[in-house]
Design a protein around this motif. Structure first.
Motif, PDB file in Angstrom:
ATOM      1  N   TYR A 217      -1.257  -2.392   4.458  1.00 36.17           N
ATOM      2  CA  TYR A 217      -1.337  -2.437   2.897  1.00 36.17           C
ATOM      3  C   TYR A 217      -0.419  -1.659   2.658  1.00 36.17           C
ATOM      4  O   TYR A 217       0.267  -2.426   1.120  1.00 36.17           O
ATOM      5  N   LEU A 218      -0.007  -0.405   3.206  1.00 33.82           N
ATOM      6  CA  LEU A 218       0.970   0.340   2.491  1.00 33.82           C
ATOM      7  C   LEU A 218       2.671   0.111   2.105  1.00 33.82           C
ATOM      8  O   LEU A 218       3.106   0.212   0.989  1.00 33.82           O
ATOM      9  N   THR A 219       2.435  -0.585   3.163  1.00 32.12           N
ATOM     10  CA  THR A 219       4.170  -1.478   3.188  1.00 32.12           C
ATOM     11  C   THR A 219       4.233  -2.991   2.358  1.00 32.12           C
ATOM     12  O   THR A 219       5.074  -2.628   1.631  1.00 32.12           O
ATOM     13  N   LEU A 220       3.356  -3.192   1.769  1.00 33.87           N
ATOM     14  CA  LEU A 220       2.564  -3.978   0.827  1.00 33.87           C
ATOM     15  C   LEU A 220       2.543  -3.679  -0.127  1.00 33.87           C
ATOM     16  O   LEU A 220       2.144  -4.185  -2.001  1.00 33.87           O
ATOM     17  N   ARG A 221       2.085  -2.220  -1.069  1.00 39.30           N
ATOM     18  CA  ARG A 221       1.699  -1.707  -2.145  1.00 39.30           C
ATOM     19  C   ARG A 221       2.424  -2.786  -3.351  1.00 39.30           C
ATOM     20  O   ARG A 221       4.162  -2.574  -3.374  1.00 39.30           O
ATOM     21  N   GLY A 222       2.035  -2.890  -4.225  1.00 32.11           N
ATOM     22  CA  GLY A 222       2.736  -3.421  -5.359  1.00 32.11           C
ATOM     23  C   GLY A 222       3.593  -4.965  -5.419  1.00 32.11           C
ATOM     24  O   GLY A 222       4.584  -5.213  -6.481  1.00 32.11           O
ATOM     25  N   GLN A 223       3.556  -5.494  -4.398  1.00 29.48           N
ATOM     26  CA  GLN A 223       4.461  -6.394  -3.882  1.00 29.48           C
ATOM     27  C   GLN A 223       3.284  -7.729  -4.219  1.00 29.48           C
ATOM     28  O   GLN A 223       2.560  -7.828  -3.853  1.00 29.48           O
ATOM     29  N   ARG A 224       4.153  -9.277  -4.160  1.00 32.11           N
ATOM     30  CA  ARG A 224       4.215 -10.509  -4.099  1.00 32.11           C
ATOM     31  C   ARG A 224       3.989 -11.103  -2.503  1.00 32.11           C
ATOM     32  O   ARG A 224       5.327 -10.294  -2.197  1.00 32.11           O
ATOM     33  N   VAL A 225       3.245 -11.021  -1.379  1.00 32.83           N
ATOM     34  CA  VAL A 225       3.320 -11.857  -0.215  1.00 32.83           C
ATOM     35  C   VAL A 225       3.723 -13.357  -0.725  1.00 32.83           C
ATOM     36  O   VAL A 225       3.457 -13.924  -1.027  1.00 32.83           O
ATOM     37  N   ASN A 226       4.590 -13.080   0.755  1.00 30.92           N
ATOM     38  CA  ASN A 226       5.281 -13.996   0.844  1.00 30.92           C
ATOM     39  C   ASN A 226       3.659 -15.522   1.161  1.00 30.92           C
ATOM     40  O   ASN A 226       2.574 -15.774   1.832  1.00 30.92           O
ATOM     41  N   PRO A 227       4.641 -16.745   0.357  1.00 33.26           N
ATOM     42  CA  PRO A 227       3.230 -17.561   0.407  1.00 33.26           C
ATOM     43  C   PRO A 227       2.814 -18.290   2.139  1.00 33.26           C
ATOM     44  O   PRO A 227       1.759 -18.603   1.803  1.00 33.26           O
ATOM     45  N   ALA A 228       4.144 -18.008   3.043  1.00 36.52           N
ATOM     46  CA  ALA A 228       3.614 -18.493   3.816  1.00 36.52           C
ATOM     47  C   ALA A 228       2.464 -17.707   4.473  1.00 36.52           C
ATOM     48  O   ALA A 228       2.018 -17.900   5.694  1.00 36.52           O
ATOM     49  N   GLY A 229       2.164 -16.261   3.476  1.00 35.93           N
ATOM     50  CA  GLY A 229       1.382 -15.733   4.702  1.00 35.93           C
ATOM     51  C   GLY A 229       2.498 -14.512   5.304  1.00 35.93           C
ATOM     52  O   GLY A 229       3.506 -14.217   5.999  1.00 35.93           O
ATOM     53  N   HIS A 230       1.516 -12.977   5.664  1.00 37.03           N
ATOM     54  CA  HIS A 230       2.354 -12.169   6.220  1.00 37.03           C
ATOM     55  C   HIS A 230       1.011 -11.442   7.585  1.00 37.03           C
ATOM     56  O   HIS A 230      -0.400 -11.752   6.997  1.00 37.03           O
ATOM     57  N   ALA A 231       1.750 -11.399   8.515  1.00 35.19           N
ATOM     58  CA  ALA A 231       1.227 -11.334  10.437  1.00 35.19           C
ATOM     59  C   ALA A 231       1.999 -10.089  10.448  1.00 35.19           C
ATOM     60  O   ALA A 231       3.033 -10.685  10.673  1.00 35.19           O
ATOM     61  N   VAL A 232       1.209  -8.698  10.810  1.00 38.20           N
ATOM     62  CA  VAL A 232       1.754  -7.395  12.045  1.00 38.20           C
ATOM     63  C   VAL A 232       1.136  -7.317  12.872  1.00 38.20           C
ATOM     64  O   VAL A 232      -0.066  -7.812  12.730  1.00 38.20           O
ATOM     65  N   THR A 233       1.428  -6.613  13.544  1.00 38.50           N
ATOM     66  CA  THR A 233       0.523  -6.442  13.863  1.00 38.50           C
ATOM     67  C   THR A 233       0.897  -4.905  15.178  1.00 38.50           C
ATOM     68  O   THR A 233       2.271  -4.329  15.149  1.00 38.50           O
ATOM     69  N   ALA A 234       0.262  -3.459  14.837  1.00 41.31           N
ATOM     70  CA  ALA A 234       0.250  -2.160  15.735  1.00 41.31           C
ATOM     71  C   ALA A 234      -0.753  -1.434  16.500  1.00 41.31           C
ATOM     72  O   ALA A 234      -1.966  -2.523  16.194  1.00 41.31           O
ATOM     73  N   ARG A 235       0.010  -1.291  16.956  1.00 38.68           N
ATOM     74  CA  ARG A 235      -1.429  -0.022  17.741  1.00 38.68           C
ATOM     75  C   ARG A 235      -0.961   1.151  17.606  1.00 38.68           C
ATOM     76  O   ARG A 235      -0.121   2.090  17.261  1.00 38.68           O
ATOM     77  N   SER A 236      -1.736   1.862  17.734  1.00 42.86           N
ATOM     78  CA  SER A 236      -1.993   3.610  17.191  1.00 42.86           C
ATOM     79  C   SER A 236      -3.561   4.056  17.365  1.00 42.86           C
ATOM     80  O   SER A 236      -4.949   3.765  17.943  1.00 42.86           O
ATOM     81  N   ARG A 237      -3.583   5.482  17.985  1.00 34.39           N
ATOM     82  CA  ARG A 237      -4.697   5.781  17.830  1.00 34.39           C
ATOM     83  C   ARG A 237      -5.747   6.059  17.060  1.00 34.39           C
ATOM     84  O   ARG A 237      -5.221   5.959  15.296  1.00 34.39           O
ATOM     85  N   PRO A 346      -7.261  -2.308  -4.612  1.00 35.66           N
ATOM     86  CA  PRO A 346      -6.251  -1.134  -5.337  1.00 35.66           C
ATOM     87  C   PRO A 346      -4.956  -0.947  -4.829  1.00 35.66           C
ATOM     88  O   PRO A 346      -4.227  -0.317  -5.280  1.00 35.66           O
ATOM     89  N   PHE A 347      -4.200  -1.925  -3.831  1.00 31.87           N
ATOM     90  CA  PHE A 347      -2.813  -1.706  -3.483  1.00 31.87           C
ATOM     91  C   PHE A 347      -1.809  -2.504  -3.900  1.00 31.87           C
ATOM     92  O   PHE A 347      -0.725  -2.892  -4.362  1.00 31.87           O
ATOM     93  N   ASP A 348      -2.311  -3.575  -5.508  1.00 31.85           N
ATOM     94  CA  ASP A 348      -2.217  -4.653  -6.098  1.00 31.85           C
ATOM     95  C   ASP A 348      -0.452  -5.507  -5.073  1.00 31.85           C
ATOM     96  O   ASP A 348       0.107  -5.684  -5.764  1.00 31.85           O
ATOM     97  N   ILE A 349      -1.601  -6.251  -4.503  1.00 32.88           N
ATOM     98  CA  ILE A 349      -0.602  -6.450  -3.777  1.00 32.88           C
ATOM     99  C   ILE A 349      -1.463  -8.133  -3.777  1.00 32.88           C
ATOM    100  O   ILE A 349      -2.355  -8.587  -3.850  1.00 32.88           O
ATOM    101  N   THR A 350      -0.464  -9.268  -3.904  1.00 36.15           N
ATOM    102  CA  THR A 350      -0.867 -10.501  -5.065  1.00 36.15           C
ATOM    103  C   THR A 350      -0.822 -11.136  -4.134  1.00 36.15           C
ATOM    104  O   THR A 350       0.692 -11.284  -3.122  1.00 36.15           O
ATOM    105  N   GLY A 351      -0.776 -13.099  -4.618  1.00 36.31           N
ATOM    106  CA  GLY A 351      -0.663 -13.901  -3.299  1.00 36.31           C
ATOM    107  C   GLY A 351       0.236 -14.137  -4.707  1.00 36.31           C
ATOM    108  O   GLY A 351       1.097 -14.270  -5.389  1.00 36.31           O
ATOM    109  N   ALA A 352       0.649 -16.327  -3.895  1.00 32.29           N
ATOM    110  CA  ALA A 352       1.484 -16.967  -4.885  1.00 32.29           C
ATOM    111  C   ALA A 352       1.223 -17.497  -6.190  1.00 32.29           C
ATOM    112  O   ALA A 352       2.054 -17.121  -6.854  1.00 32.29           O
ATOM    113  N   ASN A 353      -0.005 -16.897  -6.706  1.00 26.66           N
ATOM    114  CA  ASN A 353      -0.823 -17.146  -7.583  1.00 26.66           C
ATOM    115  C   ASN A 353      -0.724 -15.727  -8.250  1.00 26.66           C
ATOM    116  O   ASN A 353      -0.930 -15.992  -9.618  1.00 26.66           O
ATOM    117  N   GLY A 354      -0.097 -14.732  -8.349  1.00 25.94           N
ATOM    118  CA  GLY A 354      -0.407 -13.786  -9.466  1.00 25.94           C
ATOM    119  C   GLY A 354      -1.360 -13.103  -8.766  1.00 25.94           C
ATOM    120  O   GLY A 354      -1.699 -11.613 -10.057  1.00 25.94           O
TER     121      GLY A 354
END
Lengths: 403, 403
Positions: A217-237, A346-354
């Protein structure tokens, strides 16, 4: 050692899920609580509290907090595989005997030998078979997260008991030298470590990751996500204080988690959760595991428990894939979470419709998957079923230990 | 904001390595230090200290601590590749522009897109080409380590300034509720986060991993190692407080490190370090990097600096593989460390002869390798040399992002 007393309280519900949640939450009630049992509608609290009345008040407050109308919570599995029989025995002693696990402290273990290979194989398989199939892009995240960011995400209002705060020595020669001097004169053989001198530590500004997805969510803060959708993977302790002495791999304070995170329109996010669920069930079956997918809620530890738990259930927000422990209790090895706009707003991440996008995350607790396999099939890989042994052997040739 | 003053001090040495070490150590001298420059034999300290005399004393103490007879320290590279020219430009702004890096705070960044893939590819290659060739078995370690264990390992007498301590809320309903309440009323938008209420946090019993290899010694505590030698590999986030505002990937407070750890007889351990060095140089050359392998010492921050640094040099204990930064300063991307019995003695790890075994560890700072490649070849993988691009493309087909 102070004498121990027993506090007895009548329970207003004997619903097994209520009991499990209350016994878990009571670990955090007071450091004076030594042991807890609930039998025949009575809770017994063994404690060393000097003020028994104050302790009673805390315990009653927690009993009340978790009291949800049982009819509002669903318990029927969404899916079940195998007889869901309890495993024949707990493999933990064998793991210790064969030095495949090194216990460094409560809930902090190192995996070794075939168990380390198995954890890496599970991660590899989730990555290849599930994350890539769903188009998740790889990301590499910090192990810590800012207090401000977790606060924004609302975590302190839901799971404050788990939080692990990070502090460092004030960057001041006097503070650093004072610390080194005290440590030089200290003995590190006691069960309680030496005390860090007063006023040498800073106020915490970051915490340890309690989960992986916040960083997305921090990487997307204040952004409008790709209309096709955003998909990521990560591993962490991931790190959660658990308020009790932890044994075995079933619950750890410091564990490895692979997550898949989806952000976009509600239909996209829900479809990805559904597809990840199906792909995970396939692995579960191929590896010969037995258990169930069940509706669930997080162990919220605040006065808002009831509202939040009921909402998670009513909106079908959380599913857990569980296997039975030797004592019959369910152990969640994966969770499938739909967050609605809880983290995107809270991180102001919006979709195609705003409007705020929705999000979902799927978690794989690697040590718990290892434990599930070990409980069902043992720790001798020669005895594993072909559906597990054959892909594990293939992986091992390229990535495992050179024997 | 308090007015700033400048403290000027004559330097007793203008040796470039002395200057680099002193400027680094002075970050930790006092929180009032705002900026540091060393030119023409004069140190200028911009500061906001109310007590200038006390600050001067701290600065002088550090200048003295690091003053080692220059003739005792060797600087000649052990190996050099390429012209060792400074890279054409700093790629960090491009990384930010293309959202391949998300800066979460000072020294805490997420890698995304091709940079995340590159970090994973580097780890994969070290694992396949170096760790497996040297017979390292995979292990999976906690992200935290007990204060007692780090104390035993002597870390508080060498690198106390880096330590990151972990605390949690007292497991007491009153403390947890007090924390949640304060946070509920807090604003998380300031640069300084809200203060955690007094007396809600515990004394730290664990710290964040400052390095990976300590966990290996814990697995062998009190044991006699296999006469053929012990070799393992693990990857972990590592955490070091760095006392300054960090920009770029060249120095992070929270970073990913792959380590190879060897324990056994001195000849075994030294041979493994030598072989790992050769295999790492091969990769360095194949990937078209330029730089040097140099003798080095750790940034010890104690009164024992001189003794320890001279000992590391005299015994040839630490080598670093470095690349030039845009400003010409060297950046260590890997280190090759021979510890003699420094870590095995406190954990009672013995060799075939019953005497303490020796140990060595090789570290690969994944973000620094990523940065080295980006500085030399840019962040557009289409422009990378074939020796890097071709194996990266092969890896990507199986493990990278589905484009």
């Amino acid at each position: 050692m102070p004498a121990h007393d027993t506090l007895e309280l009548k329970l207003k519900s004997t619903n097994p899920r209520y009991l499990a949640q209350v016994l878990y939450a009571l670990r955090f009630a007071d450091t004076a609580v030594k042991d807890l049992t609930a039998t025949n509608g009575t809770l017994q609290v063994l404690h060393a509290a000097p003020d028994a009345a104050a302790l009673k008040q805390k315990v009653e407050s927690i009993l009340e907090r978790y009291l949800v109308d049982a009819s509002a919570l669903r318990y029927e599995p969404l899916w079940q595989h195998g007889e869901n029989t309890t495993p024949p025995h707990d493999p933990f002693d064998d793991m210790l005997m064969q030095q495949l696990v090194n216990v460094e402290g409560s809930g902090r273990v190192a995996l070794r030998g075939v168990l380390a290979e198995l954890a890496e194989f599970i991660d590899f398989t989730v990555l290849r078979r599930i994350a890539r199939t769903l188009g998740c892009r790889r990301e590499v995240y910090p192990g810590t997260i800012a207090l401000n960011d977790l606060g924004n995400a609302g975590v302190f209002q839901s799971l404050p008991q788990h939080m692990q705060f990070v502090a460092h020595l004030r960057h001041d020669l006097a503070a650093i030298d004072a610390f080194s001097k005290v440590m030089k004169e200290s003995d590190f053989s006691g069960s309680a470590p030496p005390t860090v001198p007063d006023a040498t530590l800073t106020q915490p500004e970051v915490l340890l990751n309690p989960a992986v997805c916040y960083h997305c969510y921090l990487t997307l803060r204040g952004q409008r996500v790709n209309p096709a959708g955003h998909a990521v993977t990560a591993r962490s302790r991931c790190h959660r204080f658990e308020g009790a002495s932890l044994k075995s791999l079933s619950r750890l304070a410091d564990f490895d988690m692979r997550e898949l995170v989806f952000v976009g329109s509600p239909p996209f996010v829900k479809e990805m959760r559904a597809r990840a669920t199906e792909l995970t069930k396939e692995l579960f079956v191929e590896w010969g595991l037995e258990g169930a997918l069940v509706p669930a809620n997080d162990p919220f530890f605040t006065e808002e428990y009831r509202a939040k738990a009921l909402m998670q259930q009513a909106q079908d927000l959380k599913h857990e894939l569980t296997v039975p422990l030797p004592d019959g209790a369910p152990l969640a090895i994966s969770s499938f979470n739909y967050h609605m706009t809880h983290f995107t707003a809270p991180f102001d991440i919006t979709g195609a419709n705003g409007r705020p996008a929705a999000s979902a995350c799927i978690g794989y607790g690697l040590e718990r998957w290892v434990y599930a396999i070990a409980m069902r099939h043992g720790i001798d890989e020669g005895q594993w079923p072909t559906g597990l042994k054959s892909p594990f052997d293939d992986w091992r040739k390229d990535f495992g230990n050179v024997i």
